[in-house]
Design an enzyme around this catalytic site. Structure first.
Site, PDB file in Angstrom:
ATOM      1  N   THR A  70       0.850  -1.205   0.000  1.00 20.28           N
ATOM      2  CA  THR A  70       0.000   0.000   0.000  1.00 20.28           C
ATOM      3  C   THR A  70       0.879   1.244   0.000  1.00 20.28           C
ATOM      4  O   THR A  70       0.621   2.211  -0.722  1.00 20.28           O
ATOM      5  CB  THR A  70      -0.945  -0.022   1.229  1.00 20.28           C
ATOM      6  OG1 THR A  70      -1.751  -1.192   1.145  1.00 20.28           O
ATOM      7  CG2 THR A  70      -1.822   1.215   1.283  1.00 20.28           C
ATOM      8  N   ASN A 148      -6.850 -10.022  -6.626  1.00 25.72           N
ATOM      9  CA  ASN A 148      -6.762 -10.699  -5.336  1.00 25.72           C
ATOM     10  C   ASN A 148      -8.030 -11.458  -4.966  1.00 25.72           C
ATOM     11  O   ASN A 148      -8.020 -12.293  -4.085  1.00 25.72           O
ATOM     12  CB  ASN A 148      -6.447  -9.692  -4.231  1.00 25.72           C
ATOM     13  CG  ASN A 148      -7.317  -8.475  -4.296  1.00 25.72           C
ATOM     14  OD1 ASN A 148      -7.346  -7.769  -5.306  1.00 25.72           O
ATOM     15  ND2 ASN A 148      -8.054  -8.207  -3.232  1.00 25.72           N
ATOM     16  N   GLN A 178      -0.137  -9.920  -6.033  1.00 25.93           N
ATOM     17  CA  GLN A 178      -0.594 -11.319  -6.056  1.00 25.93           C
ATOM     18  C   GLN A 178       0.128 -12.161  -7.107  1.00 25.93           C
ATOM     19  O   GLN A 178      -0.174 -13.337  -7.249  1.00 25.93           O
ATOM     20  CB  GLN A 178      -2.120 -11.384  -6.276  1.00 25.93           C
ATOM     21  CG  GLN A 178      -2.938 -10.766  -5.157  1.00 25.93           C
ATOM     22  CD  GLN A 178      -2.898 -11.564  -3.845  1.00 25.93           C
ATOM     23  OE1 GLN A 178      -2.381 -12.685  -3.780  1.00 25.93           O
ATOM     24  NE2 GLN A 178      -3.430 -10.978  -2.777  1.00 25.93           N
ATOM     25  N   SER A 198       4.657  -6.917  -1.950  1.00 26.52           N
ATOM     26  CA  SER A 198       4.539  -6.983  -0.500  1.00 26.52           C
ATOM     27  C   SER A 198       5.207  -8.240   0.037  1.00 26.52           C
ATOM     28  O   SER A 198       5.097  -9.307  -0.578  1.00 26.52           O
ATOM     29  CB  SER A 198       3.039  -7.029  -0.179  1.00 26.52           C
ATOM     30  OG  SER A 198       2.840  -7.037   1.193  1.00 26.52           O
ATOM     31  N   GLY A 199       5.863  -8.125   1.202  1.00 26.16           N
ATOM     32  CA  GLY A 199       6.553  -9.277   1.787  1.00 26.16           C
ATOM     33  C   GLY A 199       5.603 -10.322   2.352  1.00 26.16           C
ATOM     34  O   GLY A 199       5.804 -11.527   2.164  1.00 26.16           O
ATOM     35  N   HIS A 200       4.544  -9.854   3.007  1.00 26.90           N
ATOM     36  CA  HIS A 200       3.743 -10.830   3.772  1.00 26.90           C
ATOM     37  C   HIS A 200       2.893 -11.744   2.899  1.00 26.90           C
ATOM     38  O   HIS A 200       2.294 -12.693   3.398  1.00 26.90           O
ATOM     39  CB  HIS A 200       2.899 -10.131   4.849  1.00 26.90           C
ATOM     40  CG  HIS A 200       1.729  -9.351   4.358  1.00 26.90           C
ATOM     41  ND1 HIS A 200       0.450  -9.832   4.436  1.00 26.90           N
ATOM     42  CD2 HIS A 200       1.634  -8.119   3.815  1.00 26.90           C
ATOM     43  CE1 HIS A 200      -0.389  -8.922   3.945  1.00 26.90           C
ATOM     44  NE2 HIS A 200       0.306  -7.875   3.570  1.00 26.90           N
ATOM     45  N   THR A 236      14.922   4.983   8.940  1.00 25.02           N
ATOM     46  CA  THR A 236      15.828   3.826   8.982  1.00 25.02           C
ATOM     47  C   THR A 236      15.132   2.589   8.422  1.00 25.02           C
ATOM     48  O   THR A 236      13.991   2.299   8.776  1.00 25.02           O
ATOM     49  CB  THR A 236      16.272   3.580  10.443  1.00 25.02           C
ATOM     50  OG1 THR A 236      16.872   4.786  10.906  1.00 25.02           O
ATOM     51  CG2 THR A 236      17.255   2.434  10.547  1.00 25.02           C
ATOM     52  N   CYS A 322     -14.201  -7.028   1.732  1.00 24.60           N
ATOM     53  CA  CYS A 322     -15.209  -6.086   2.203  1.00 24.60           C
ATOM     54  C   CYS A 322     -14.643  -5.232   3.309  1.00 24.60           C
ATOM     55  O   CYS A 322     -13.763  -5.647   4.051  1.00 24.60           O
ATOM     56  CB  CYS A 322     -16.476  -6.766   2.666  1.00 24.60           C
ATOM     57  SG  CYS A 322     -16.259  -8.247   3.597  1.00 24.60           S
TER      58      CYS A 322
HETATM   59  N1  PLP Z   1      -2.755  -5.120  -3.779  1.00 28.15           N
HETATM   60  C1  PLP Z   1      -3.289  -6.357  -3.759  1.00 28.15           C
HETATM   61  C2  PLP Z   1      -3.729  -6.982  -5.046  1.00 28.15           C
HETATM   62  C3  PLP Z   1      -3.446  -7.033  -2.550  1.00 28.15           C
HETATM   63  O1  PLP Z   1      -3.982  -8.256  -2.540  1.00 28.15           O
HETATM   64  C4  PLP Z   1      -3.015  -6.401  -1.358  1.00 28.15           C
HETATM   65  C5  PLP Z   1      -3.222  -7.050  -0.059  1.00 28.15           C
HETATM   66  O2  PLP Z   1      -4.220  -7.734   0.148  1.00 28.15           O
HETATM   67  C6  PLP Z   1      -2.442  -5.120  -1.441  1.00 28.15           C
HETATM   68  C7  PLP Z   1      -2.338  -4.498  -2.668  1.00 28.15           C
HETATM   69  C8  PLP Z   1      -1.948  -4.404  -0.228  1.00 28.15           C
HETATM   70  O3  PLP Z   1      -0.807  -5.034   0.271  1.00 28.15           O
HETATM   71  P1  PLP Z   1      -0.204  -4.627   1.687  1.00 28.15           P
HETATM   72  O4  PLP Z   1      -0.975  -5.389   2.705  1.00 28.15           O
HETATM   73  O5  PLP Z   1       1.227  -5.070   1.637  1.00 28.15           O
HETATM   74  O6  PLP Z   1      -0.321  -3.169   1.824  1.00 28.15           O
END
Ligand code: PLP
Length: 376
Positions: A70, A148, A178, A198-200, A236, A322
């Site tokens: 994000t 997603n 994704q 994104s890492g997670h 940092t 949602c």
């Molecule tokens: N974009 C997509 C397609 C996602 O699935 C997600 C997270 O669900 C994000 C952006 C946002 O990722 P983050 O949680 O790293 O901000």
């Protein structure tokens, strides 16, 4: 619990967690410090940057680390809009973007930018529909690579090539959250300029993301502080999470083909199991990735089925993102009815899921179909 919600977030890989722990307890210098521990930390930062750059086949200086996708998307979209607003004010995007992109673009729209949002046709995106909207006032296009909610793949290579042909000055941002480490994205072949990841979502910890910025692309900074991350993301660097992100990315890249085969087998088994059940409707098509499957269980609201499955030991997610009980509308945008969106659940795989777990999950869904009260 059997975890089938890997498109939401993932378990951290053991080698990634080990690398983060080592970084927190041993290699804990600040990459900006001049002494040996600082230099060691900086070397570690550079090695991690190379591992993320490998995924995009780009140079390491084209990657900056952020706290999440994000944040990457905010830096990219707001940064381009602000640096290009004298050239034009038109932005093109799709109707199925994640809130990270959609909200940034709505913010710009509220501040005078013209926004064109393209809908899918028959559940698919065609490059021509997007490219037709480009004119010489168009400064930015932001599209996702993989949706997603149902795993739809957008033809980013075709879109980007045709877009640059029509207007070589357009900047193209891709939300690659994704697809990152799951589908190849070669920035030598695909003329995108910016990509958020994104890492997670790839078995690294929460709190780390990255932004690919093609060399030469100018984006205006919107946070102020130190010179870290090319002056675009001051503060940092979160080195332990960054190190873990690098390890997770490397592991995924080494196993990419094997993982795709595994997800394909899981999806095939799931679809075989449900094909004779007329009350389970598939909301994903052949254009979707094998690791995200979206199903509607006729007559049973997502949240009801989700909690039923949770009691039986399975984590899935509601099939339509949602917020405050308001559905995103993405599935309706893809041509499904409102009821179908209300009944949708999303099942998303990791390397740890097995065929046996799929069997147990389908048994649990069918038990829910028998015992839950239907609303149609
Ligand atoms: N974009 C997509 C397609 C996602 O699935 C997600 C997270 O669900 C994000 C952006 C946002 O990722 P983050 O949680 O790293 O901000």
């Amino acid at each position: 619990m059997y975890y089938f919600d890997n498109a939401s977030t993932t378990k951290v890989l053991k080698p990634a967690a080990d690398a983060a722990l080592k970084c927190m307890t041993e290699n804990y210098g600040n990459p900006s410090s001049l002494h040996k521990m600082g230099v060691d930390a900086e070397d570690t930062l550079t090695s991690s940057r190379k591992l993320i750059a490998n995924v995009f086949n780009c140079k390491d200086e084209e990657i900056i680390f952020t706290s999440c996708a994000t944040e990457s998307t905010n830096i990219a979209i707001l940064g381009v809009a602000n640096s290009k607003k004298k050239v034009g004010n038109k932005i093109i995007t799709t109707t199925i973007e994640h809130a990270a992109t959609a909200s940034c673009i709505s913010h710009l729209e509220n501040n005078g930018f013209e926004v064109v949002r393209i809908s899918p046709k028959n559940g698919k995106y065609y490059a021509a529909d997007i490219v037709n909207e480009i004119d010489d006032r168009t400064i930015l296009m932001s599209i996702m690579h993989v949706n997603n909610e149902n795993g739809l793949i957008l033809p980013i290579e075709e879109i980007a090539k045709q877009a640059k042909n029509k207007n070589p000055n357009i900047i193209i941002h891709v939300d690659a959250v994704q697809s990152f480490c799951k589908i190849p994205i070669n920035t030598n072949k695909i003329p995108i300029d910016l990509a958020s990841v994104s890492g997670h979502k790839i078995n690294a910890p929460k709190g780390v993301g990255a932004l690919y910025i093609r060399k030469g692309i100018k984006i205006q900074r919107h946070s102020f502080g130190g010179p870290q991350e090319n002056n675009l993301r001051p503060g940092t660097e979160a080195l332990p999470s960054i190190v873990a992100f690098g390890v997770a990315a490397k592991t995924h890249m080494e196993n990419m083909n094997k993982s795709i085969e595994h997800y394909t087998a899981l999806k095939k088994h799931l679809l075989d199991r449900i094909k004779d059940n007329p009350e389970i409707l598939l909301n994903s098509s052949d254009n979707c990735v094998p690791y995200i499957v979206n199903l509607s269980i006729k007559g049973i609201r997502s949240e009801i089925m989700l909690h039923f499955l949770e009691e039986k030991g399975f984590c899935v997610s509601s099939g339509s993102a949602c917020s405050k009980a308001k559905k995103s509308g993405v599935l309706q945008n893809m041509g499904y009815s409102k009821e179908r969106e209300d009944w949708a659940i999303r099942i998303s795989f990791s390397a740890e899921n097995t065929i046996n777990q799929i069997d147990m999950l389908v048994d649990a869904i069918e038990a829910g179909q028998k015992s839950l009260i239907k609303t149609y």
